[in-house]
Design an enzyme around this catalytic site. Structure first.
Site, PDB file in Angstrom:
ATOM      1  N   HIS A  30      36.270  21.264 -66.844  1.00 57.70           N
ATOM      2  CA  HIS A  30      37.418  20.844 -66.435  1.00 57.70           C
ATOM      3  C   HIS A  30      38.562  20.960 -66.503  1.00 57.70           C
ATOM      4  O   HIS A  30      38.747  22.130 -67.029  1.00 57.70           O
ATOM      5  CB  HIS A  30      37.368  19.479 -67.857  1.00 57.70           C
ATOM      6  CG  HIS A  30      37.738  20.143 -69.451  1.00 57.70           C
ATOM      7  ND1 HIS A  30      38.887  19.887 -69.841  1.00 57.70           N
ATOM      8  CD2 HIS A  30      37.021  19.765 -70.149  1.00 57.70           C
ATOM      9  CE1 HIS A  30      39.067  20.512 -70.799  1.00 57.70           C
ATOM     10  NE2 HIS A  30      37.995  20.057 -71.398  1.00 57.70           N
ATOM     11  N   SER A 270      41.248  13.257 -69.149  1.00 60.10           N
ATOM     12  CA  SER A 270      39.942  12.651 -69.837  1.00 60.10           C
ATOM     13  C   SER A 270      38.736  13.499 -69.485  1.00 60.10           C
ATOM     14  O   SER A 270      39.262  13.879 -67.908  1.00 60.10           O
ATOM     15  CB  SER A 270      39.863  11.589 -70.309  1.00 60.10           C
ATOM     16  OG  SER A 270      38.438  10.933 -70.787  1.00 60.10           O
ATOM     17  N   LYS A 271      38.096  14.253 -69.868  1.00 56.79           N
ATOM     18  CA  LYS A 271      36.913  14.759 -68.778  1.00 56.79           C
ATOM     19  C   LYS A 271      36.051  13.714 -68.313  1.00 56.79           C
ATOM     20  O   LYS A 271      35.588  14.125 -67.127  1.00 56.79           O
ATOM     21  CB  LYS A 271      36.240  14.848 -70.164  1.00 56.79           C
ATOM     22  CG  LYS A 271      36.509  16.398 -71.265  1.00 56.79           C
ATOM     23  CD  LYS A 271      35.279  17.174 -72.484  1.00 56.79           C
ATOM     24  CE  LYS A 271      35.664  18.229 -72.715  1.00 56.79           C
ATOM     25  NZ  LYS A 271      34.788  18.533 -74.221  1.00 56.79           N
ATOM     26  N   ARG A 272      36.259  12.083 -68.212  1.00 56.42           N
ATOM     27  CA  ARG A 272      35.556  11.458 -67.531  1.00 56.42           C
ATOM     28  C   ARG A 272      36.135  11.326 -66.545  1.00 56.42           C
ATOM     29  O   ARG A 272      36.207  10.542 -65.809  1.00 56.42           O
ATOM     30  CB  ARG A 272      35.630  10.241 -68.957  1.00 56.42           C
ATOM     31  CG  ARG A 272      33.725  10.521 -69.648  1.00 56.42           C
ATOM     32  CD  ARG A 272      34.048   9.568 -70.573  1.00 56.42           C
ATOM     33  NE  ARG A 272      35.096   9.075 -70.952  1.00 56.42           N
ATOM     34  CZ  ARG A 272      35.604   9.465 -72.664  1.00 56.42           C
ATOM     35  NH1 ARG A 272      34.488  10.511 -72.918  1.00 56.42           N
ATOM     36  NH2 ARG A 272      36.105   9.321 -73.234  1.00 56.42           N
ATOM     37  N   ASP A 273      37.740  12.066 -66.747  1.00 53.06           N
ATOM     38  CA  ASP A 273      38.309  11.606 -65.329  1.00 53.06           C
ATOM     39  C   ASP A 273      37.900  12.003 -63.891  1.00 53.06           C
ATOM     40  O   ASP A 273      37.824  13.475 -64.400  1.00 53.06           O
ATOM     41  CB  ASP A 273      40.047  11.278 -65.093  1.00 53.06           C
ATOM     42  CG  ASP A 273      40.857  11.164 -66.558  1.00 53.06           C
ATOM     43  OD1 ASP A 273      39.565   9.535 -66.983  1.00 53.06           O
ATOM     44  OD2 ASP A 273      41.869  11.294 -67.167  1.00 53.06           O
TER      45      ASP A 273
END
Length: 503
Positions: A30, A270-273
């Site tokens: 990321h 966030s890693k999920r962004d």
């Protein structure tokens, strides 16, 4: 009273600087992780020092070989090169923690011999019970109970079948260091208890392996994220013990970079962004120069009035001491704008070459392109280089040149003016009159201008809009007349007549 800064702190500068990038191979790389790699790389290149790339892969439940390969792929694509480490080797190999078990066992033995660590038999339940009995809050954790066990007590625990963990004897005084980014920081005495470095059973913990690897590899500057700053106290305590045991002669310097926030709110990216997904950004069409330029700005600037610079300029100017300690916000639009600036800085042939994977993925060209595809690409690339912010825009902008049948965008058809049939009919007559051997941008423009602007008294937007849709299928395309030249007279007329038949 605060303790003095450890006089054994390194004074390394210049070529003796050694920094490291040491991620865990969990999930996709990321952008926050890559900024850490970038700042370490830039500091090494700025000082003439070395960057060591090692991998902390001792978490069998989360680490994966696939993630490791993705890390190597990410750094290779970004051209963040390293001087020692995985895939390259060096004097401190191996550079994967999973292969260094014997190394950690050897260092533990030296700490045992020096008296820096001791056997601890307390279970979590026993620690909680003692805290409750002594009126201490449970969150205070371990109470240093095992520090002064007698030989008889230790023997009794062993006889009962208990296996000890090993804890570090934390100094009973304040620990102070000067953060490269944040200035002097003091951790008061008693702010954390003796902590486990090796679990019962022999598993070395991150709080041990990370600084031990740094010590053995001669790391002089630990540049990492702000979220790891609380662990610095434990590392300072462990370093003092490692020095006393003869494992290393110095304490490194620490610098903690600011958090990277998401586009809205005050939460860490966030890693999920989507913005955090490095490979998604590559898929969109970021080039490494543009993405690294933007990531460099997440905590640092080359000048108050300048955002775009080359990687050479970046490494020449970068100093970790100039990093801003305040959080930085990831701005996707600004990142794409800077990427567009770097696209325009590419040499034309370099730019054309970087379009091939995107055109290939869309099924528009082969990889490598055929000679005819390459000829067309070389001629077309300069027409869009000034217009693109992301290489991923290439299939949309150039796809019509490599397709035999035009694919019309729905919004382009809906946006056609009411007089499209008149415009297209007049255009066919004008284009048909241009001799084949003269079918080039300027004669094409002259013929269409005479027929549509002068003859029908249309404004250019109304006159050329239907032609743009006819040729490319889109409302936005490369320059119209140059596009017609690339398609040739026969194909251009065929496309204009095809749209006229629909209109």
């Amino acid at each position: 009273m605060s303790a003095a800064i450890d006089p054994r702190t390194t004074t390394a500068s210049g070529a003796d600087v050694r920094v490291r990038f040491c991620p865990s191979p969990t999930g996709l790389p990321h952008v926050g992780m890559i900024r850490t790699a970038l700042y370490n790389w830039a500091y090494a290149r700025h000082t003439g020092g070395k960057l060591i790339f090692r991998v902390e892969d001792t978490d069998a439940a989360r680490d994966s070989e696939e993630s490791y390969r993705q890390l190597v792929d990410a750094l290779t694509w970004l051209k963040i090169d390293w001087d020692e480490g995985v895939e390259k080797g060096g004097p401190h190999a191996p550079y994967r923690q999973s292969q260094r078990t014997d190394v950690y066992a050897g260092v533990l033995e030296r700490l045992i011999e020096s008296g820096a660590v001791y056997e601890s038999y307390s279970t979590a339940e026993e620690i909680d019970a003692r805290n409750e009995a002594n009126g201490r809050a449970k969150q205070l954790g371990y109470d240093n109970f095992d520090r002064d066990l007698t030989d008889e007590q230790r023997a009794a625990f062993r006889a009962a079948g208990r296996e000890p963990a090993w804890r570090l004897r934390v100094p009973d005084h304040d620990l102070t260091y000067v953060d490269l980014i944040r200035g002097e920081v003091t951790f008061p005495a008693g702010s954390f208890p003796d902590f486990v470095v090796v679990r019962a059973g022999g598993q070395a913990l991150y709080t041990f392996t990370n600084p031990v690897d740094d010590a053995l590899m001669g790391i002089t500057h630990v540049i990492r994220g702000e979220d790891l700053m609380p662990s610095t106290a434990r590392q300072l305590a462990l370093y003092a013990a490692l020095i006393d045991a003869g494992v290393t002669p110095f304490v490194p310097r620490f610098g903690h970079m600011p958090l990277v926030l998401g586009e809205t709110g005050n939460k860490k990216l966030s890693k999920r962004d989507p913005q955090a997904d490095l490979f998604l950004q590559r898929e969109k069409g970021f080039i490494h120069e543009g993405l690294l330029n933007y990531l460099a700005l997440l905590g640092w600037s080359i000048a108050a009035d300048r955002d775009v610079f080359s990687l050479e300029e970046f490494t020449a100017a970068f100093d970790i001491a100039d990093v801003n300690p305040h959080p930085a916000r990831f701005d996707q639009k600004k990142a794409e704008s800077i990427n567009g600036d770097h696209i325009r800085m590419l040499a034309p042939e370099d730019f054309a070459g970087r379009l091939v994977p995107y055109l290939g993925a869309a099924g528009l060209v082969s990889e490598p392109p055929t000679p005819e595809q390459q000829r067309l690409l070389d001629a077309a690339a300069p027409l869009v280089q000034e217009r693109m912010q992301l290489l991923g825009e290439a299939p949309g902008l150039l796809g019509f040149l490599f397709r035999d049948v035009v694919a019309y965008d729905e919004d382009a058809l809906k946006g056609l003016p009411a007089n499209s049939d008149e415009v297209l009919a007049a255009s066919v007559a004008a284009l048909d009159a241009v001799p084949e051997e003269e079918f080039a941008a300027t004669p094409i423009q002259d013929a269409l201008s005479a027929a549509l602007i002068d003859g029908l008294e249309l404004k250019p937007r109304v006159a050329y809009g239907p032609l743009r849709v006819a040729v490319s299928g889109r409302r936005v395309s490369p320059p119209l007349f140059e596009s017609m030249e690339l398609l040739g007279k026969s194909e251009t007329l065929s496309r204009v007549r095809a749209l006229a038949a629909r209109a």
